[in-house]
Design a protein around this motif. Structure first.
Motif, PDB file in Angstrom:
ATOM      1  N   GLY A   1     -10.805  10.086   0.739  1.00 37.72           N
ATOM      2  CA  GLY A   1     -11.602  11.265   1.064  1.00 37.72           C
ATOM      3  C   GLY A   1     -10.916  12.193   2.055  1.00 37.72           C
ATOM      4  O   GLY A   1     -11.442  13.258   2.382  1.00 37.72           O
ATOM      5  N   ASP A   2      -9.749  11.778   2.548  1.00 40.16           N
ATOM      6  CA  ASP A   2      -8.968  12.593   3.488  1.00 40.16           C
ATOM      7  C   ASP A   2      -7.851  13.268   2.693  1.00 40.16           C
ATOM      8  O   ASP A   2      -7.007  12.594   2.092  1.00 40.16           O
ATOM      9  N   THR A   3      -7.842  14.623   2.704  1.00 42.15           N
ATOM     10  CA  THR A   3      -6.850  15.334   1.893  1.00 42.15           C
ATOM     11  C   THR A   3      -5.433  15.080   2.357  1.00 42.15           C
ATOM     12  O   THR A   3      -4.482  15.164   1.568  1.00 42.15           O
ATOM     13  N   ASP A   4      -5.256  14.765   3.643  1.00 37.28           N
ATOM     14  CA  ASP A   4      -3.905  14.474   4.138  1.00 37.28           C
ATOM     15  C   ASP A   4      -3.435  13.082   3.691  1.00 37.28           C
ATOM     16  O   ASP A   4      -2.229  12.834   3.546  1.00 37.28           O
ATOM     17  N   VAL A   5      -4.381  12.193   3.479  1.00 38.07           N
ATOM     18  CA  VAL A   5      -4.039  10.822   3.091  1.00 38.07           C
ATOM     19  C   VAL A   5      -4.070  10.663   1.576  1.00 38.07           C
ATOM     20  O   VAL A   5      -3.205  10.035   0.974  1.00 38.07           O
TER      21      VAL A   5
ATOM     22  N   VAL B   1       0.853  -1.188   0.000  1.00 39.55           N
ATOM     23  CA  VAL B   1       0.000   0.000   0.000  1.00 39.55           C
ATOM     24  C   VAL B   1       0.889   1.238   0.000  1.00 39.55           C
ATOM     25  O   VAL B   1       1.888   1.304   0.735  1.00 39.55           O
ATOM     26  N   SER B   2       0.544   2.225  -0.835  1.00 42.46           N
ATOM     27  CA  SER B   2       1.338   3.467  -0.895  1.00 42.46           C
ATOM     28  C   SER B   2       1.177   4.265   0.397  1.00 42.46           C
ATOM     29  O   SER B   2       0.193   4.125   1.132  1.00 42.46           O
ATOM     30  N   THR B   3       2.146   5.102   0.716  1.00 43.38           N
ATOM     31  CA  THR B   3       2.142   5.888   1.958  1.00 43.38           C
ATOM     32  C   THR B   3       1.138   7.028   1.868  1.00 43.38           C
ATOM     33  O   THR B   3       0.716   7.440   0.780  1.00 43.38           O
ATOM     34  N   ASP B   4       0.762   7.551   3.051  1.00 46.90           N
ATOM     35  CA  ASP B   4      -0.182   8.672   3.115  1.00 46.90           C
ATOM     36  C   ASP B   4       0.383   9.875   2.363  1.00 46.90           C
ATOM     37  O   ASP B   4       1.571  10.212   2.500  1.00 46.90           O
ATOM     38  N   GLY B   5      -0.476  10.518   1.573  1.00 47.97           N
ATOM     39  CA  GLY B   5      -0.098  11.746   0.900  1.00 47.97           C
ATOM     40  C   GLY B   5       0.751  11.557  -0.333  1.00 47.97           C
ATOM     41  O   GLY B   5       1.136  12.553  -0.967  1.00 47.97           O
ATOM     42  N   ALA B   6       1.049  10.299  -0.707  1.00 46.85           N
ATOM     43  CA  ALA B   6       1.890  10.085  -1.889  1.00 46.85           C
ATOM     44  C   ALA B   6       1.172  10.548  -3.157  1.00 46.85           C
ATOM     45  O   ALA B   6       1.796  11.094  -4.077  1.00 46.85           O
ATOM     46  N   PHE B   7      -0.155  10.389  -3.183  1.00 41.64           N
ATOM     47  CA  PHE B   7      -0.935  10.783  -4.359  1.00 41.64           C
ATOM     48  C   PHE B   7      -2.199  11.481  -3.879  1.00 41.64           C
ATOM     49  O   PHE B   7      -2.950  10.943  -3.072  1.00 41.64           O
ATOM     50  N   ALA B   8      -2.420  12.704  -4.401  1.00 44.95           N
ATOM     51  CA  ALA B   8      -3.576  13.485  -3.965  1.00 44.95           C
ATOM     52  C   ALA B   8      -4.883  12.832  -4.409  1.00 44.95           C
ATOM     53  O   ALA B   8      -5.857  12.779  -3.663  1.00 44.95           O
ATOM     54  N   ASP B   9      -4.883  12.328  -5.629  1.00 47.60           N
ATOM     55  CA  ASP B   9      -6.083  11.657  -6.163  1.00 47.60           C
ATOM     56  C   ASP B   9      -5.679  10.753  -7.314  1.00 47.60           C
ATOM     57  O   ASP B   9      -4.493  10.615  -7.631  1.00 47.60           O
ATOM     58  N   ALA B  10      -6.680  10.170  -7.959  1.00 48.63           N
ATOM     59  CA  ALA B  10      -6.400   9.207  -9.026  1.00 48.63           C
ATOM     60  C   ALA B  10      -5.801   9.855 -10.256  1.00 48.63           C
ATOM     61  O   ALA B  10      -5.196   9.177 -11.091  1.00 48.63           O
TER      62      ALA B  10
END
Length: 473
Positions: free
Chosen positions: A177-181, A114-123
């Motif tokens: 749905g979490d902007t930080d994640v 699984v990629s780390t938090d915040g690595a990608f803002a969206d798809a």
């Protein structure tokens, strides 16, 4: 000469009946002989066909009995724990019969990164501005994927899933749905086994977020495999002995048997003991019973056909080949066996012949079930061994139903006689047509002659009637 179109028209005589009676006198007896002969040949051919069909069915059964593999089958009887089915089993013919307790303590699984938090803002986040190559590996399985410049996260997912060299890596995107994640890239490998964790590397630092993290070899990798998501072996306990496999299939954990783990065994919280499946490996007695029942049915069908077709009034009554076959069948069944343990003939394994010559199950010496209980392997030898009964029957029946067998020769002979008879009928009909034509020509001359005489008579009678003093009464 006047033209006569129908016999007797000129003379007034019933010459048509005379011609017909003359032709019928020649034709009917011969045609009756032809019909009787045709009926006799057809009935005999049908009888031979019925006997041959029954022998062929028996021969098919005998061929099965001559195959030792049909006596070496094993059956796995499983009593699953109350919690549900935890294993399935496939035994081979080489396995020894026995009983086993089996528990499943761990199922095999592939790894999940699984990629780390915040690595990608969206798809739609760009994975790489300049592109590069990602390399995927799990155990000995590998494939490379080209990442084009400006490729987005969703495009990367699609490219991984569509790659024709992909060995079993599935890519998904979870939008938290979490902007930080942000959005998470999840990669799941189908390759199981404790040494087969998914490893992802690249040829550019720009793709570090897609690489798998390893504290020693790749601390910059952004894809993390949690402890619970690591690839692992399957583990089972066979009579308390631990057995591991990198898949959920255990080949030869018990020699010559394949065990498949389907679900985890429940574990008692106090005793820590696992629920087990009770496995019993036994001889496949049912298939042997079925095969011998088939032998009895098809053997008796042959005996019944021979008896019916050789009765008084039937086409094969007194046929020496049928009597010979009947005798040879009994002789083949009665042959002495070698290397078949205590069985000196198949009548020692629960078979017998009644006074009508029909084969039956018998317990005069021992029943079939008793024979299977004590000497199962010897039953196979009695039938399929080098000197077994099936080999003897196979040779005997082949002499009758093979392409050059006795019954095929009989059929060919009868069909040839029927064909010759058809030719004889055609030739006879031609002769009858010639006879009728000759008679018509002969009677046509007579018809004309009598017609002329009648005309002369009428003329003379008319002239005489006109003479003076002539009186007609």
């Amino acid at each position: 000469m006047p033209l006569i179109t129908s016999a007797g028209v000129g003379s007034g005589l019933d010459l048509e009946s005379i011609i017909k009676a003359s032709v019928d006198a020649e034709n009917r007896p011969k045609m009756q002989q032809f019909a009787l002969k045709d009926e006799r040949l057809t009935v005999e051919l049908s009888a031979i066909g019925e006997v041959k069909s029954s022998i062929s069915k028996l021969n098919e059964t005998v061929e099965k009995l001559a195959d030792i593999d049909n006596f070496n089958k094993r059956v796995a009887n499983i009593t699953q724990p109350s919690s549900g089915d935890i294993i399935s089993v496939t035994p081979t013919s080489d396995i020894s019969v026995g009983n086993f307790d089996i528990a499943v303590t761990q199922l095999a699984q592939g790894s999940r990164a699984v990629s780390t938090d915040g690595a990608f803002a969206d798809a739609d986040a760009v994975v790489s501005a300049s592109g590069g190559t990602l390399s995927f590996a799990a155990g000995t399985n590998t494939f490379d994927l080209s990442v084009t410049a400006g490729m987005t996260l969703s495009e990367l997912r699609d490219a991984i899933n569509a790659d024709e060299n992909n060995f079993g890596v599935t890519a998904n995107i979870i939008n938290t749905g979490d902007t930080d994640v942000g959005s998470k890239l999840v990669l799941t490998s189908s390759v199981t086994g404790s040494t087969n964790n998914l490893v992802i590397t690249s040829d550019t630092a720009e793709l570090d977020a897609i690489e798998t993290y390893d504290a020693t070899t790749n601390p910059t990798g952004g894809m993390v495999i949690a402890d619970d998501d690591k690839a692992q072996d399957a583990k089972i306990l066979v009579d308390g002995l631990l057995v591991t496999s990198d898949t959920n299939t255990f080949k030869d954990a018990v020699q010559d048997m394949t065990i498949t783990a389907k679900a985890l065994s429940e574990q008692d919280a106090t005793s820590l003991e696992y629920d087990t499946a009770k496995l019993n490996i036994d001889y496949d007695r049912e298939s042997v019973n079925t095969l011998i029942d088939e032998l009895i049915t098809n053997y008796n069908a042959v005996i019944g056909q021979i008896g019916f077709r050789t009765r008084i009034g039937e086409p094969l009554n007194g046929d020496s080949s049928m009597r010979s076959l009947d005798d040879q069948l009994i002789t083949a069944l009665s042959k002495s066996l070698t290397d078949a343990g205590p069985f000196e003939s198949i009548f020692d394994i629960g078979l017998g012949v009644d006074k009508e010559g029909y084969l039956e199950k018998s317990s005069l010496v021992r029943s079939l079930n008793e024979a299977m209980d004590s000497n199962f392997d010897d039953i196979g030898t009695a039938f399929a061994g080098e000197n077994g009964v099936a080999k003897e029957l196979e040779s005997l029946l082949g002499n009758y139903v093979d392409s050059d067998g006795l019954l095929k020769q009989r059929e060919d002979s009868l069909n040839s006689q029927i064909k010759d008879l058809e030719d004889d009928v055609i030739n006879h009909e031609f002769r009858m047509a010639s006879l009728e034509d000759r008679l018509r020509k002969q009677y046509a001359g007579l018809d004309v002659l009598i017609a002329q005489m009648q005309q002369t008579q009428n003329y003379l009678g008319a002239q005489l009637a006109n003479l003076p003093g002539f009186t007609k009464k």
